[in-house]
Design a protein around this motif. Structure first.
Motif, PDB file in Angstrom:
ATOM      1  N   VAL A   1       1.016  -1.216   0.074  1.00  0.00           N
ATOM      2  CA  VAL A   1       0.056  -0.530  -0.404  1.00  0.00           C
ATOM      3  C   VAL A   1       1.097   1.450   0.521  1.00  0.00           C
ATOM      4  CG1 VAL A   1      -1.616   1.026   1.195  1.00  0.00           C
ATOM      5  CG2 VAL A   1      -2.130  -0.797   0.630  1.00  0.00           C
TER       6      VAL A   1
ATOM      7  N   VAL B   1      -7.483   2.324  -2.800  1.00  0.00           N
ATOM      8  CA  VAL B   1      -6.338   3.453  -1.909  1.00  0.00           C
ATOM      9  C   VAL B   1      -7.354   4.413  -2.331  1.00  0.00           C
ATOM     10  CG1 VAL B   1      -4.459   4.859  -1.419  1.00  0.00           C
ATOM     11  CG2 VAL B   1      -4.577   1.725  -1.556  1.00  0.00           C
TER      12      VAL B   1
ATOM     13  N   ILE C   1      -8.245   3.904   3.411  1.00  0.00           N
ATOM     14  CA  ILE C   1      -7.793   2.162   2.502  1.00  0.00           C
ATOM     15  C   ILE C   1      -9.051   1.460   2.365  1.00  0.00           C
ATOM     16  CG2 ILE C   1      -6.764  -0.260   2.108  1.00  0.00           C
ATOM     17  CD1 ILE C   1      -4.714   2.072   1.858  1.00  0.00           C
TER      18      ILE C   1
ATOM     19  N   GLY D   1      -4.224   4.313   5.580  1.00  0.00           N
ATOM     20  CA  GLY D   1      -3.003   3.568   4.923  1.00  0.00           C
ATOM     21  C   GLY D   1      -2.596   2.719   5.857  1.00  0.00           C
TER      22      GLY D   1
END
Length: 313
Positions: free
Chosen positions: A199, A227, A236, A303
């Protein structure tokens, strides 16, 4: 109102088969004929959920006439710009395990004069629009420079521009100052030249697009979620669990849901994932209606360093 622009629309035939055997006769269990093209699908999803939209698209030949009839049959308001070429037809083969094989025509060449008419039509419609969405492949005949100018004129004219495309057109849209771009993982990796294994990698690549000039980046990770990277930070989203029947158009439904819910924050990301996962659970390239949506199954979080090595696009 949300105006969508599809420069390379299509008529899409989806065949559901038991298994694809090369060199043999394969029989379809079910078939679906739908209007095609990413911007077209965004408008279809919006109409299905009661959101005001208008689709603008170049159309030509018998296939173009068929496309117009299919869209009108779904209640989509549209402006069809006549062109000399023939609107393309695409074929999608879907197997029970969710494997999708697509056969897409390149589409007709769009002459400079035809693009000029499309651009003028879009600028006129944009005066009453909250968003202008330019989605899908750029057809033959439209150079990167012409697409850059096309996007730049919309932005300079005051339009809030959302773009879902790939390659050089995606780079051009970001540099033109699009308020939102929506690449999938592979498109984001391709345009930035960076492998996306976590990510964090996705966020860093999205920030590259933002440095180029894009306002927000909604990066699709397929069945693994999305995302969102914007001026407020990183979110996210994980979608609800569904049995994928056809992923064709799921990303378009995701973009439609995101825009319909305000295009910012957790609420919009939740809506995006609810719409996208619902589309994936439907046959062909059907767009979801309100009864198909499962917002409660969506999970939103800040995230982190989640590995992406097994994520799809």
């Amino acid at each position: 109102m949300i105006v969508t622009v599809t420069l390379n629309p299509s008529v899409d035939r989806t065949l559901e088969i038991e298994t694809l055997t090369h060199g043999r006769v394969n029989r379809a269990a079910h078939t679906h004929l739908d209007p095609g093209g990413k911007g077209v699908n965004v408008s279809r999803a919006l109409v299905a959920n009661g959101v005001d939209t208008r689709a603008i698209l170049p159309c030509g030949g018998d296939e173009g006439d068929q496309l117009v009839r299919l869209l009108r049959g779904e209640g989509v308001r549209l402006t069809a710009v006549p062109i000399d070429g023939r609107t393309r037809s695409n074929v999608t083969l879907v197997e029970p395990d969710g494997t999708v094989t697509k056969i897409n025509e390149s589409g007709p060449e769009l002459a400079e004069t035809e693009l000029t008419v499309v651009a003028a039509t879009v600028r006129a419609a944009a005066e009453d629009a909250e968003w202008v969405v330019v989605s899908g492949t750029v057809p033959p005949g439209v150079t990167p420079e012409a697409f850059t100018e096309f996007c730049g004129e919309l932005v300079s004219g005051g339009a809030k521009l959302a773009v879902d495309t790939s390659g050089e057109p995606l780079r051009a849209a970001a540099r033109a100052g699009a308020a939102l771009v929506k690449p999938n993982r592979h498109e984001l990796s391709d345009v930035t030249g960076v492998a996306l294994d976590s990510v964090t990698d996705v966020v860093n690549a999205a920030e590259t697009l933002r440095r180029w000039g894009a306002g927000s980046v909604l990066a699709s990770l397929g069945s693994k979620g999305a995302v969102l990277v914007d001026a407020d930070g990183v979110l996210i989203g994980e979608p609800p669990s569904v049995v994928t029947r056809s992923a064709v158009g799921a990303g378009d439904a995701m973009l439609a849901g995101f825009l319909a819910a305000g295009a910012a924050g957790a609420k919009a990301l939740t809506e995006a994932l609810a719409w996208g996962s619902a589309a994936a659970s439907l046959p062909g390239s059907r767009m979801p209606f309100p009864a198909d949506l499962n917002r409660h199954g969506v999970r939103i979080s800040p995230g982190d360093l989640t590995p992406l090595s097994h994520m799809d696009s």
